[in-house]
Design a protein around this motif. Structure first.
Motif, PDB file in Angstrom:
ATOM      1  N   MET A   1       0.815  -1.206   0.000  1.00  0.00           N
ATOM      2  CA  MET A   1       0.000   0.000   0.000  1.00  0.00           C
ATOM      3  C   MET A   1       0.853   1.262   0.000  1.00  0.00           C
ATOM      4  SD  MET A   1      -3.016  -0.891  -0.368  1.00  0.00           S
ATOM      5  CE  MET A   1      -3.698  -2.530  -0.469  1.00  0.00           C
ATOM      6  N   SER A   2       2.023   1.193   0.622  1.00  0.00           N
ATOM      7  CA  SER A   2       2.895   2.370   0.647  1.00  0.00           C
ATOM      8  C   SER A   2       3.308   2.770  -0.761  1.00  0.00           C
ATOM      9  CB  SER A   2       4.134   2.081   1.500  1.00  0.00           C
ATOM     10  OG  SER A   2       3.787   1.877   2.847  1.00  0.00           O
ATOM     11  N   GLU A   3       3.649   1.755  -1.596  1.00  0.00           N
ATOM     12  CA  GLU A   3       4.055   2.063  -2.963  1.00  0.00           C
ATOM     13  C   GLU A   3       2.891   2.634  -3.766  1.00  0.00           C
ATOM     14  OE1 GLU A   3       5.807  -1.324  -4.793  1.00  0.00           O
ATOM     15  OE2 GLU A   3       7.467  -1.448  -3.355  1.00  0.00           O
ATOM     16  N   ARG A   4       1.695   2.084  -3.550  1.00  0.00           N
ATOM     17  CA  ARG A   4       0.531   2.581  -4.289  1.00  0.00           C
ATOM     18  C   ARG A   4       0.187   4.003  -3.869  1.00  0.00           C
ATOM     19  NH1 ARG A   4      -3.380  -2.811  -4.046  1.00  0.00           N
ATOM     20  NH2 ARG A   4      -1.824  -4.246  -4.912  1.00  0.00           N
ATOM     21  N   LEU A   5       0.262   4.277  -2.579  1.00  0.00           N
ATOM     22  CA  LEU A   5       0.008   5.640  -2.103  1.00  0.00           C
ATOM     23  C   LEU A   5       1.033   6.608  -2.677  1.00  0.00           C
ATOM     24  CD1 LEU A   5      -1.014   5.579   1.677  1.00  0.00           C
ATOM     25  CD2 LEU A   5      -2.244   6.641  -0.219  1.00  0.00           C
ATOM     26  N   SER A   6       2.286   6.187  -2.701  1.00  0.00           N
ATOM     27  CA  SER A   6       3.331   7.053  -3.242  1.00  0.00           C
ATOM     28  C   SER A   6       3.077   7.353  -4.714  1.00  0.00           C
ATOM     29  CB  SER A   6       4.699   6.379  -3.078  1.00  0.00           C
ATOM     30  OG  SER A   6       5.035   6.242  -1.712  1.00  0.00           O
TER      31      SER A   6
END
Length: 355
Positions: A1-6
């Protein structure tokens, strides 16, 4: 999720936005992990909020760990507007291809001088990560098992609806959450309907049966089409089946990163045209899939500039549909690679005749 949010935060900066409101269920799940049926995201460069109601507060806290969870009262849009206004945002993106006019009008009224800009987020989901591919593979596996099972069930005298019900029941027993879409079972002359949802028609000896179905597994969709014959196929049925199969195999072989989507479509379409059935293949060759059954990219003559990239997933599904005769379609789901594609669908594409 961190990569998608970024990825989404980079998108909003590149588009000069202070924040983005996310309403579309597939995008809401993709960026937050939240699978509830009600809620909206507010995402800025520096924070992420999920606004939902009492029913989903506990679930949201477990699933959307990168988000501040906010409970709304009677009107979620009032809470959304309050959060945006208190943050001092001036330019906010919203999913113009999904938001109704009524929601837009309410937000416009509630937010006053805040500029609302229509954006499209679905393209951010086109390239799948390893976990997404793993889940889609499982959904495809369930559909493949369902096809093997249904071959033992098919016979003259049963209805198309009963075939659809058996497919869906079997997939649920294998772990599917639900069917990927309304199951298509089109037999005999109904096979000329590309989206011939299962009807009360009784299957007869000599019928071709086109079955287009899929499973949803942990939110991700599969899609398969196979056409089989009840009894022995006649010469015309075999001829047309061979044309469709040749088109399908050639198109699958051509799939590769860097290829134009319309180019892949053109390969299958050219084979069908050359066989004399130009006017009877009237839809695009395929589509992306993932959290939705139809996603970008589209393998279509109208997709003039779309280019395949590594880890995109697409269906390859040519067909021929003759009014008052029937139809044939064959469909696989494939993962685009740098040098070709990985075919996820394993069900046989040889013409199956069921005695």
């Amino acid at each position: 999720m961190s990569e998608r949010l970024s990825k989404l935060q980079s998108y909003l900066v590149a588009n000069g936005l202070d924040a983005i409101i996310v309403l579309k269920p597939e995008n809401r799940m993709y960026f937050s992990g939240f699978t509830g049926s009600s809620g909206m995201l507010i995402i800025s460069q520096f924070d992420a909020k999920l606004v939902t109601d009492f029913r989903y507060i506990e679930q949201a806290g477990r699933q959307a760990k990168k988000f501040e969870i906010i409970r709304h009262g009677n009107n979620i849009l009032e809470t959304i507007a309050k959060e945006i206004s208190s943050s001092g945002f001036n330019k906010v993106g919203f999913e113009g291809d999904f938001v109704t006019f009524a929601i837009y009008d309410s937000l416009h009224t509630l937010l006053g001088q805040v500029e609302l800009k229509s954006i499209q987020l679905d393209s951010l989901r086109m390239i799948k990560d390893d976990e997404e591919i793993k889940l889609i593979k499982k959904a495809v596996e369930i559909a493949d098992m369902a096809f093997s099972h249904i071959l033992t069930f098919l016979r003259p005298g049963i209805s198309e609806i009963s075939v659809a019900a058996e497919l869906e029941y079997f997939m649920r027993k294998q772990g599917a959450e639900k069917p990927a879409f309304d199951t298509i079972v089109a037999s005999g002359v109904r096979g000329s309907l590309p989206h011939g949802i299962a009807s009360e028609k009784i299957i007869e000896s000599g019928d071709l049966i086109t079955m287009d179905f899929g499973a949803v597994y942990k939110g991700y969709h599969s899609d398969i089409t196979r056409t089989v014959c009840i009894g022995r196929a006649n010469d015309k049925q075999r001829e047309i089946y061979d044309v469709v199969l040749s088109a399908q195999l050639a198109a699958v072989k051509a799939v590769q990163a860097g290829k134009l989507c319309k180019e892949i479509d053109g390969i299958a379409r050219g084979i069908i045209d050359n066989a004399g059935y130009r006017d009877y293949f009237g839809h695009g060759l395929g589509h992306g899939l993932g959290l939705a059954i139809h996603e970008a990219p589209r393998l279509s003559p109208s997709n003039l500039s779309g280019v395949l990239e590594k880890n995109m997933l697409v269906t390859v599904e040519p067909g021929i549909y003759l009014p008052d005769w029937g139809g044939i379609r064959i469909e696989d789901t494939v993962v685009v690679t740098a040098t070709g594609c990985d075919i996820l669908t394993t069900s046989s594409k040889v013409l199956i005749e069921i005695d």
